[in-house]
Motif scaffolding. Structure first.
Motif, short mmCIF file in Angstrom:
data_model
loop_
_atom_site.label_atom_id
_atom_site.label_comp_id
_atom_site.label_asym_id
_atom_site.label_seq_id
_atom_site.Cartn_x
_atom_site.Cartn_y
_atom_site.Cartn_z
N ASP A 1 0.83 -1.20 0.00
CA ASP A 1 0.00 0.00 0.00
C ASP A 1 0.86 1.25 0.00
OD1 ASP A 1 -2.69 1.36 0.45
OD2 ASP A 1 -1.55 2.06 2.19
N GLN A 2 1.95 1.21 0.76
CA GLN A 2 2.84 2.36 0.83
C GLN A 2 3.62 2.54 -0.46
OE1 GLN A 2 5.39 2.34 4.23
NE2 GLN A 2 6.28 4.34 3.80
N VAL A 3 4.03 1.43 -1.07
CA VAL A 3 4.83 1.51 -2.29
C VAL A 3 3.99 1.93 -3.49
CG1 VAL A 3 6.10 0.11 -3.98
CG2 VAL A 3 6.65 -0.06 -1.57
N LEU A 4 2.81 1.35 -3.63
CA LEU A 4 2.02 1.55 -4.84
C LEU A 4 0.98 2.67 -4.73
CD1 LEU A 4 1.39 -2.17 -5.84
CD2 LEU A 4 3.09 -0.60 -6.77
N LEU A 5 0.47 2.92 -3.51
CA LEU A 5 -0.66 3.83 -3.38
C LEU A 5 -0.39 5.03 -2.49
CD1 LEU A 5 -3.47 1.14 -2.90
CD2 LEU A 5 -2.74 2.22 -5.04
N SER A 6 0.69 5.00 -1.74
CA SER A 6 0.93 6.06 -0.77
C SER A 6 1.27 7.38 -1.46
CB SER A 6 2.08 5.67 0.18
OG SER A 6 2.36 6.72 1.07
N GLY A 7 0.98 8.46 -0.76
CA GLY A 7 1.30 9.79 -1.29
C GLY A 7 2.48 10.43 -0.61
N ASN A 8 3.29 9.65 0.11
CA ASN A 8 4.43 10.23 0.82
C ASN A 8 5.71 10.06 0.01
OD1 ASN A 8 5.06 7.53 1.19
ND2 ASN A 8 4.19 7.47 3.24
N ALA A 9 6.81 9.74 0.70
CA ALA A 9 8.11 9.73 0.03
C ALA A 9 8.23 8.67 -1.05
CB ALA A 9 9.22 9.52 1.07
N THR A 10 7.39 7.65 -1.01
CA THR A 10 7.50 6.59 -2.01
C THR A 10 6.42 6.70 -3.08
OG1 THR A 10 6.12 5.12 -0.68
CG2 THR A 10 8.49 5.01 -0.33
N ASP A 11 5.79 7.89 -3.22
CA ASP A 11 4.69 8.01 -4.16
C ASP A 11 5.14 7.83 -5.60
OD1 ASP A 11 6.17 10.27 -4.32
OD2 ASP A 11 4.49 11.65 -4.40
N ASP B 1 15.45 13.04 -16.36
CA ASP B 1 15.76 14.47 -16.27
C ASP B 1 15.73 14.92 -14.82
OD1 ASP B 1 13.10 14.49 -15.63
OD2 ASP B 1 12.43 15.26 -17.56
N ALA B 2 15.96 16.20 -14.62
CA ALA B 2 16.07 16.74 -13.25
C ALA B 2 14.74 16.74 -12.52
CB ALA B 2 16.63 18.16 -13.31
N THR B 3 13.62 16.79 -13.24
CA THR B 3 12.31 16.86 -12.58
C THR B 3 11.87 15.53 -12.01
OG1 THR B 3 11.13 16.42 -14.65
CG2 THR B 3 11.65 18.72 -14.15
N GLY B 4 12.40 14.41 -12.53
CA GLY B 4 12.01 13.10 -12.05
C GLY B 4 10.69 12.60 -12.60
N GLU B 5 10.12 13.31 -13.59
CA GLU B 5 8.83 12.91 -14.15
C GLU B 5 8.95 11.61 -14.96
OE1 GLU B 5 5.80 14.24 -13.68
OE2 GLU B 5 6.75 15.53 -12.19
N THR B 6 10.13 11.30 -15.45
CA THR B 6 10.31 10.10 -16.28
C THR B 6 11.18 9.05 -15.60
OG1 THR B 6 12.16 11.20 -17.41
CG2 THR B 6 9.99 11.36 -18.44
N THR B 7 11.26 9.08 -14.28
CA THR B 7 12.07 8.12 -13.54
C THR B 7 11.52 6.71 -13.70
OG1 THR B 7 12.66 9.78 -11.89
CG2 THR B 7 12.93 7.48 -11.26
N VAL B 8 12.42 5.75 -13.95
CA VAL B 8 12.02 4.36 -14.11
C VAL B 8 12.26 3.60 -12.81
CG1 VAL B 8 12.41 4.32 -16.60
CG2 VAL B 8 14.31 3.82 -15.05
N MET B 9 11.82 2.34 -12.76
CA MET B 9 11.87 1.56 -11.53
C MET B 9 13.29 1.40 -11.00
SD MET B 9 8.90 0.54 -10.31
CE MET B 9 9.32 -0.92 -9.37
N THR B 10 14.23 1.09 -11.87
CA THR B 10 15.60 0.87 -11.42
C THR B 10 16.18 2.11 -10.76
OG1 THR B 10 16.28 1.33 -13.71
CG2 THR B 10 16.15 -0.98 -13.05
N GLN B 11 15.92 3.27 -11.34
CA GLN B 11 16.40 4.52 -10.76
C GLN B 11 15.71 4.81 -9.44
OE1 GLN B 11 18.82 6.47 -11.35
NE2 GLN B 11 18.29 8.17 -10.01
N GLN B 12 14.42 4.53 -9.36
CA GLN B 12 13.68 4.80 -8.13
C GLN B 12 14.18 3.92 -6.99
OE1 GLN B 12 11.58 7.32 -7.88
NE2 GLN B 12 11.48 6.91 -5.68
N ILE B 13 14.51 2.67 -7.28
CA ILE B 13 15.04 1.78 -6.25
C ILE B 13 16.40 2.26 -5.78
CG2 ILE B 13 15.87 -0.56 -5.81
CD1 ILE B 13 13.64 -1.58 -7.58
N VAL B 14 17.22 2.76 -6.70
CA VAL B 14 18.51 3.33 -6.32
C VAL B 14 18.32 4.52 -5.39
CG1 VAL B 14 20.53 4.56 -7.20
CG2 VAL B 14 19.72 2.53 -8.37
N GLU B 15 17.32 5.36 -5.67
CA GLU B 15 17.05 6.50 -4.80
C GLU B 15 16.55 6.06 -3.43
OE1 GLU B 15 14.42 9.11 -6.81
OE2 GLU B 15 15.86 9.61 -8.41
N LEU B 16 15.76 5.00 -3.40
CA LEU B 16 15.32 4.47 -2.10
C LEU B 16 16.51 3.96 -1.30
CD1 LEU B 16 12.06 2.49 -3.00
CD2 LEU B 16 12.24 4.55 -1.62
#
Length: 383
Positions: A160-170, A325-340
């Motif tokens: 729920d937090q990973v897929l639906l949450s509106g916090n840091a993992t949105d 890009d810098a805005t993060g609008e096109t971030t993919v899963m691999t990049q998002q996991i690295v940020e986590l």
């Protein structure tokens, strides 16, 4: 007799054992990631996934109920009683203390003397009795440090937090759809282009065909890192820049040599009589390609689709160069996991869930098309 065709090799058992070991080496980490994705942070930090079905011992910190709201007069003093864990949760306390420096100062059932007549008794099931005078049983509640065995705890809150949450993992859910947006076209486009090219190289006669085949084979060994910067400069020069179109074209270019090589080898092995009979009946090359060659080449198409889909889905390097890009609008899963990993490295339950979500789609694709994998890879090896 062991060298005669059709007889069974004496090393068959070794092949079976090796295959079983490879399967287990792949299954265990995947299953462990699945189990961890349903566990809480405390459970993950206290025990491995293979102990998920058993009670685990961990150090916990619990604060007694607010004395100003729950204290009851008892003679000249006050008493606060209750259970540290609310309802019966199956937690069993073995040792406890009122200081982080001595969390095992008392055993369950003992009464601790806190000084000046203030006492605290804690039972194994979490029941407590805190007594003292008016000044002691007021203000901030008493903290309790305990070593306790907690029962298995599985939850869907991680998903729920990973897929639906509106916090840091949105952005995980958004990154999931961004990855689909990249992967599906980047798999379909090279298959379409390579299918036409493979048919031409396999069944059409034109000057320089052998040279083109040799060039394609040579491109198989060219590392993609060698072309990243020149290709990015080309994209910027023609106005594509960083975006979905740029990453689609990049993955298409990097995947075409393998796609053409696999499909061409498979199409060459198709029965020649079928192609010739179709031409005698007046069929054009386009009709032969679409109505005969493509349906017969489905195993090879599925084989490459597996490779390309897994490669693009798990890619990070090409996405960082041509897409993110810098805005993060096109971030993919691999990049998002690295940020986590960089910003929330302690939240292992979130990382486990995000990682399993990332591999779930490739697993579905692989098991859906794996029966065609071997047939496609063996294309052209047997005449």
């Amino acid at each position: 007799m062991s060298t005669i065709a059709g007889t069974k090799s004496r090393l068959t058992w070794a092949v079976h054992i090796s295959t079983l070991l490879l399967v287990l080496l792949w299954i265990f980490p995947t299953f462990g990631l699945l189990v961890s994705s349903f566990r809480t942070a405390d459970q993950i930090s206290s025990s491995g996934w293979w102990k998920a079905m058993y009670a685990s011992e961990q150090n916990i910190v619990v604060r007694i109920a607010d004395p100003d709201d729950f204290r009851v007069a008892d003679g000249d003093g006050y008493v606060v009683s209750g259970n540290l864990f609310g309802d019966d949760t199956g937690v069993e306390i073995s040792n406890w203390g009122t200081s982080s420096r001595a969390i095992d100062a008392h055993e369950a059932g003992e009464t601790a003397d806190l000084g000046e007549g203030e006492t605290l008794r804690l039972l194994a099931n979490g029941d407590y009795i805190w007594s003292g005078n008016d000044d002691q049983i007021s203000g901030r509640a008493q903290r309790v440090f305990a070593t306790a065995k907690t029962p298995p705890d599985f939850t869907l809150e991680n998903y729920d937090q990973v897929l639906l949450s509106g916090n840091a993992t949105d952005s995980i859910a958004k990154a999931f759809f961004n990855t689909l947006t990249v992967t599906i076209p980047a798999t379909i486009i090279p298959i379409v282009v390579a299918a036409f090219a493979a048919y031409a190289l396999a069944w059409m006669q034109f000057p320089g065909r052998a040279i083109l085949v040799a060039i394609i084979v040579g491109l198989l060994v060219v590392p993609l890192q060698l072309a990243l910067i020149p290709l990015l400069k080309l994209h910027l020069g023609i106005g594509i820049g960083k975006g979905y179109l740029g990453v689609w074209l990049a993955h298409t270019g990097f995947g075409l040599p393998l796609a053409i090589y696999l499909l061409r080898n498979y199409m060459v092995g198709l029965p020649k009589d079928i192609i010739e009979n179709a031409r005698v009946d007046g069929a054009t090359d386009y009709q032969i390609f679409t109505r005969i060659v493509l349906p017969l080449s489905f195993p090879a198409l599925a084989s490459f689709a597996i490779f390309q889909f897994l490669w693009v889905w798990n890619d990070l390097l090409v996405a960082r160069v041509f897409l993110i890009d810098a805005t993060g609008e096109t971030t993919v899963m691999t990049q998002q996991i690295v940020e986590l990993l960089g910003t929330r490295g302690g939240n292992w339950e979130i990382l486990s869930t995000a990682a399993f979500v990332s591999i779930a789609v490739p697993l579905v694709v692989f098991f859906s098309l794996q029966r065609y994998l071997v047939r496609g890879l063996l294309a052209g090896s047997v005449k």
